[in-house]
Design a protein around this motif. Structure first.
Motif, PDB file in Angstrom:
ATOM      1  N   VAL A   8       0.795  -1.267  -0.076  1.00  0.00           N
ATOM      2  CA  VAL A   8      -0.021   0.180   0.046  1.00  0.00           C
ATOM      3  C   VAL A   8       0.729   1.145  -0.032  1.00  0.00           C
ATOM      4  O   VAL A   8       1.810   1.360   0.925  1.00  0.00           O
ATOM      5  N   ILE A   9       0.697   2.220  -0.899  1.00  0.00           N
ATOM      6  CA  ILE A   9       1.421   3.374  -0.889  1.00  0.00           C
ATOM      7  C   ILE A   9       0.529   4.532  -1.160  1.00  0.00           C
ATOM      8  O   ILE A   9      -0.174   4.666  -2.068  1.00  0.00           O
ATOM      9  N   ILE A  10       0.544   5.313  -0.130  1.00  0.00           N
ATOM     10  CA  ILE A  10      -0.135   6.524   0.067  1.00  0.00           C
ATOM     11  C   ILE A  10       0.714   7.895  -0.415  1.00  0.00           C
ATOM     12  O   ILE A  10       1.670   7.844   0.406  1.00  0.00           O
ATOM     13  N   THR A  11       0.169   8.624  -1.487  1.00  0.00           N
ATOM     14  CA  THR A  11       1.194   9.835  -1.617  1.00  0.00           C
ATOM     15  C   THR A  11       0.354  10.875  -1.722  1.00  0.00           C
ATOM     16  O   THR A  11      -0.777  10.935  -2.260  1.00  0.00           O
ATOM     17  N   CYS A  12       0.839  12.028  -0.957  1.00  0.00           N
ATOM     18  CA  CYS A  12      -0.079  13.319  -1.070  1.00  0.00           C
ATOM     19  C   CYS A  12       0.686  14.400  -1.807  1.00  0.00           C
ATOM     20  O   CYS A  12       1.914  14.214  -2.013  1.00  0.00           O
ATOM     21  N   HIS A  13      -0.309  15.281  -2.170  1.00  0.00           N
ATOM     22  CA  HIS A  13       0.291  16.154  -2.918  1.00  0.00           C
ATOM     23  C   HIS A  13       0.735  17.219  -1.910  1.00  0.00           C
ATOM     24  O   HIS A  13       0.312  17.467  -0.824  1.00  0.00           O
ATOM     25  N   ASP A  14       1.848  17.936  -2.275  1.00  0.00           N
ATOM     26  CA  ASP A  14       2.367  19.163  -1.800  1.00  0.00           C
ATOM     27  C   ASP A  14       2.591  19.112  -0.257  1.00  0.00           C
ATOM     28  O   ASP A  14       2.261  20.090   0.377  1.00  0.00           O
ATOM     29  N   LEU A  15       2.960  18.132   0.190  1.00  0.00           N
ATOM     30  CA  LEU A  15       2.899  17.949   1.651  1.00  0.00           C
ATOM     31  C   LEU A  15       4.306  18.260   2.387  1.00  0.00           C
ATOM     32  O   LEU A  15       4.459  18.680   3.540  1.00  0.00           O
ATOM     33  N   GLY A  16       5.475  17.890   1.652  1.00  0.00           N
ATOM     34  CA  GLY A  16       6.848  18.088   2.137  1.00  0.00           C
ATOM     35  C   GLY A  16       6.987  17.118   3.392  1.00  0.00           C
ATOM     36  O   GLY A  16       6.543  15.846   3.399  1.00  0.00           O
ATOM     37  N   ARG A  17       7.286  17.699   4.392  1.00  0.00           N
ATOM     38  CA  ARG A  17       7.496  17.063   5.716  1.00  0.00           C
ATOM     39  C   ARG A  17       6.775  17.733   6.849  1.00  0.00           C
ATOM     40  O   ARG A  17       6.910  17.610   8.038  1.00  0.00           O
ATOM     41  N   HIS A  18       5.551  18.208   6.330  1.00  0.00           N
ATOM     42  CA  HIS A  18       4.610  19.121   7.313  1.00  0.00           C
ATOM     43  C   HIS A  18       3.563  18.189   8.312  1.00  0.00           C
ATOM     44  O   HIS A  18       2.531  18.172   8.045  1.00  0.00           O
ATOM     45  N   LEU A  19       4.346  17.385   9.175  1.00  0.00           N
ATOM     46  CA  LEU A  19       3.880  16.586   9.829  1.00  0.00           C
ATOM     47  C   LEU A  19       4.649  16.430  11.325  1.00  0.00           C
ATOM     48  O   LEU A  19       5.620  16.920  11.368  1.00  0.00           O
ATOM     49  N   GLY A  20       3.784  16.183  12.392  1.00  0.00           N
ATOM     50  CA  GLY A  20       4.336  15.974  13.654  1.00  0.00           C
ATOM     51  C   GLY A  20       5.244  15.138  13.750  1.00  0.00           C
ATOM     52  O   GLY A  20       6.577  15.659  14.659  1.00  0.00           O
ATOM     53  N   CYS A  21       5.506  13.975  13.156  1.00  0.00           N
ATOM     54  CA  CYS A  21       6.731  13.186  13.276  1.00  0.00           C
ATOM     55  C   CYS A  21       7.878  13.628  12.697  1.00  0.00           C
ATOM     56  O   CYS A  21       9.027  13.416  13.054  1.00  0.00           O
ATOM     57  N   TYR A  22       7.722  14.943  12.023  1.00  0.00           N
ATOM     58  CA  TYR A  22       8.849  15.494  11.282  1.00  0.00           C
ATOM     59  C   TYR A  22       9.152  16.688  12.031  1.00  0.00           C
ATOM     60  O   TYR A  22       9.916  17.682  11.772  1.00  0.00           O
ATOM     61  N   GLY A  23       8.600  17.098  13.179  1.00  0.00           N
ATOM     62  CA  GLY A  23       8.914  18.248  14.222  1.00  0.00           C
ATOM     63  C   GLY A  23       8.050  19.451  13.844  1.00  0.00           C
ATOM     64  O   GLY A  23       8.216  20.385  14.642  1.00  0.00           O
ATOM     65  N   VAL A  24       6.886  19.252  13.349  1.00  0.00           N
ATOM     66  CA  VAL A  24       6.168  20.419  13.013  1.00  0.00           C
ATOM     67  C   VAL A  24       4.971  19.961  14.269  1.00  0.00           C
ATOM     68  O   VAL A  24       3.957  19.357  14.083  1.00  0.00           O
ATOM     69  N   SER A  25       5.156  20.784  15.400  1.00  0.00           N
ATOM     70  CA  SER A  25       4.341  20.083  16.640  1.00  0.00           C
ATOM     71  C   SER A  25       2.899  20.698  16.505  1.00  0.00           C
ATOM     72  O   SER A  25       2.040  20.525  17.442  1.00  0.00           O
ATOM     73  N   THR A  26       2.444  21.986  15.807  1.00  0.00           N
ATOM     74  CA  THR A  26       1.334  22.421  15.482  1.00  0.00           C
ATOM     75  C   THR A  26       0.227  21.381  14.844  1.00  0.00           C
ATOM     76  O   THR A  26      -0.965  21.933  14.686  1.00  0.00           O
ATOM     77  N   VAL A  27       1.067  20.637  14.202  1.00  0.00           N
ATOM     78  CA  VAL A  27      -0.019  20.058  13.265  1.00  0.00           C
ATOM     79  C   VAL A  27      -0.452  18.596  13.846  1.00  0.00           C
ATOM     80  O   VAL A  27       0.310  18.066  14.756  1.00  0.00           O
ATOM     81  N   GLN A  28      -1.659  18.300  13.746  1.00  0.00           N
ATOM     82  CA  GLN A  28      -2.418  17.139  14.397  1.00  0.00           C
ATOM     83  C   GLN A  28      -2.170  15.919  13.413  1.00  0.00           C
ATOM     84  O   GLN A  28      -3.291  15.889  12.518  1.00  0.00           O
ATOM     85  N   THR A  29      -1.145  15.059  13.674  1.00  0.00           N
ATOM     86  CA  THR A  29      -1.381  13.793  12.778  1.00  0.00           C
ATOM     87  C   THR A  29      -0.721  12.678  13.675  1.00  0.00           C
ATOM     88  O   THR A  29       0.194  12.007  13.240  1.00  0.00           O
ATOM     89  N   PRO A  30      -1.693  12.474  14.603  1.00  0.00           N
ATOM     90  CA  PRO A  30      -1.634  11.161  15.446  1.00  0.00           C
ATOM     91  C   PRO A  30      -1.320   9.971  14.784  1.00  0.00           C
ATOM     92  O   PRO A  30      -0.357   9.064  15.376  1.00  0.00           O
ATOM     93  N   SER A  31      -2.140   9.684  13.624  1.00  0.00           N
ATOM     94  CA  SER A  31      -2.161   8.293  13.136  1.00  0.00           C
ATOM     95  C   SER A  31      -0.764   8.061  12.182  1.00  0.00           C
ATOM     96  O   SER A  31      -0.128   7.340  12.421  1.00  0.00           O
ATOM     97  N   ILE A  32      -0.367   9.107  11.448  1.00  0.00           N
ATOM     98  CA  ILE A  32       0.944   9.076  10.889  1.00  0.00           C
ATOM     99  C   ILE A  32       1.950   9.115  11.747  1.00  0.00           C
ATOM    100  O   ILE A  32       3.180   8.348  11.483  1.00  0.00           O
ATOM    101  N   ASP A  33       1.806   9.854  12.983  1.00  0.00           N
ATOM    102  CA  ASP A  33       2.984  10.106  13.820  1.00  0.00           C
ATOM    103  C   ASP A  33       3.167   8.387  14.512  1.00  0.00           C
ATOM    104  O   ASP A  33       4.263   7.993  14.821  1.00  0.00           O
ATOM    105  N   ARG A  34       2.013   7.694  14.868  1.00  0.00           N
ATOM    106  CA  ARG A  34       2.141   6.363  15.328  1.00  0.00           C
ATOM    107  C   ARG A  34       2.705   5.406  14.400  1.00  0.00           C
ATOM    108  O   ARG A  34       3.514   4.590  14.781  1.00  0.00           O
TER     109      ARG A  34
END
Length: 436
Positions: A8-34
């Motif tokens: 299974v490969i999920i690809t997002c448009h225009d996301l970069g690393r704008h995720l909690g697990c990459y250090g953006v603490s104000t973004v709510q991404t609990p599932s991707i972080d897990r």
């Protein structure tokens, strides 16, 4: 007989690393972080191009844009296309005995039928609008529930339109409940806070869609035997990110999880990597032979806990990127770049102006001439604000990286070395003259 996992490969448009697990603490991404906490997070992973089609084409053919022909956007009016005979991952997976499916968008061709998927779901709706990530995820969940008793592995390529602009696509609300993160290259003002809050809402919606797919895999007993990949095509759609070879344009997320294959345990891979190597790595992980004409090579041996036949595999010394914008919209640039762990060299081949930094997105002025050559010391200047190409102290670095970049352009037979790149639009315009 080799028992291969589902993929299974999920690809997002225009996301970069704008995720909690990459250090953006104000973004709510609990599932991707897990997923990152349970799987493997690649912290130093870059795309070959800061725009959609060339990046995806590279990722899914294992060949550079100059090799596979997909140097720009596939849709009108640009109409770039993969060269005839190019083999997409869907072709390779089908030949390996996989049931192949496309859910949601793809951006590797203007004709999805040419990619060789056996089945396609959640394609565009009326007026050509893409489906929301929630709708796409719903189709995936429905398939997983039906498929749980199947004895044939499947390959599901899942394309979310999000987080492409408009960020309020499908009615998504802004999210500033944990504050709003403004990157250093963007001026922190009312306009930027409003736009980034809307982006954060979009990212939160993506996370919810990922969660529903993860839960369906778990509930149907397919989680252990599924290699789950989450990634993006390029950086967020803001000035100095998407459309540019600066790090915010080419840095992307890559998270893998496969409990049955050792991709678990919250490991981190910090090696410098490029998405040119994604396809050979994936094939290596699932024991499928790779085509001989690939530009990329497997980095399986660099993943913590993995064993590989090629024990000589070593981290990349450099990764390369290309942007063939020409007169694309408001981004009239043609660039080639090389990045090492400590330095970045960008060469520009088309007249352009550069942004004043930090960029005021309420009035993103392009003032000074874009230098033909930009060199950045990433250790001292991680935001790439200070061009040291003319600094005598960096003459040796400039010479070394220029040599690497020129050698790469020669190796992939980049048309820019022969003059401005003929676009599909130009070729169509000049076709009658050629006949004459």
């Amino acid at each position: 007989m080799v028992i291969r996992p589902n993929v299974v490969i999920i690809t997002c448009h225009d996301l970069g690393r704008h995720l909690g697990c990459y250090g953006v603490s104000t973004v709510q991404t609990p599932s991707i972080d897990r997923m990152a906490e349970d799987g493997v997070l690649f912290s130093n992973y870059f795309t070959v191009s800061p725009v959609c089609s060339p990046s995806r084409g590279t990722m899914l053919t294992g060949r550079y844009p100059q090799s596979n022909g997909l140097m720009g956007l596939t849709h009108a009016p640009w109409s770039w296309a993969l060269n005839e005979g190019e083999r997409h991952l869907s072709h390779l997976m089908s030949e390996a005995g996989y049931r192949t499916m496309l859910f949601g968008i793809q951006h590797e061709t203007s004709n999805a039928d040419s990619l060789g998927f056996q089945e396609m779901y959640a394609q565009r709706q009326g007026a050509g609008l893409p489906r929301s990530c929630q709708e796409v995820a719903g189709e995936v969940v429905g398939f997983l529930r039906i498929n749980k008793e199947a004895d044939r592995p499947f390959y599901a390529q899942i394309g979310f339109f999000e987080t492409h602009r408009p960020f309020n696509f499908a009615g998504v609300e802004p999210d500033d409940s944990h504050g709003v993160y403004i990157p250093p290259y963007i001026l922190d003002n009312e306009e930027s806070r409003a736009q980034f809050a809307q982006l954060q809402g979009d990212v939160r919606s993506v996370d919810a869609a990922v969660q529903s797919i993860q839960e369906a895999l778990r509930e149907t007993g397919q989680e252990r035997d599924t290699l789950f990949v989450f990634t993006a095509d390029h950086g967020i759609e803001f000035p100095r990110a998407k459309w540019y070879c600066y790090d915010p344009g080419i840095e992307i997320a890559l998270i893998m999880r496969w409990p049955g294959g050792g991709l678990e345990g919250g490991k981190r891979c910090e090696s410098l990597l490029s998405n040119i190597d994604f396809l050979p790595t994936l094939l290596d992980l699932i024991d499928v032979s790779a085509p001989r004409n690939l530009d990329g090579t497997s980095f399986k041996a660099l993943i913590p806990g993995q064993e590989a036949d090629d024990t000589s595999a070593a981290p990349q010394k450099a990764v390369f990127s290309i942007f063939e914008g020409g007169l694309t919209m408001v981004h009239p640039t043609v660039s080639r770049a090389v990045r090492t762990e400590h330095y970045k060299l960008i060469r520009h081949f088309w007249p352009a102006r550069k942004h004043e930094v930090p960029v005021n997105i309420a009035n993103p002025e392009l003032k000074q001439k874009m230098p033909v050559v930009q060199l950045f010391d990433l250790d001292k200047d991680p935001n790439e604000f200070c061009n040291v190409a003319d600094d005598p102290a960096y003459a040796g670095i400039l010479s070394e990286l220029s040599g690497q970049l020129w050698a790469w352009l020669e190796r992939v037979d980049d048309p820019i070395l022969k003059g401005p790149t003929p676009t599909p639009y130009y070729q169509e315009a000049i076709a009658d003259y050629i006949k004459k």
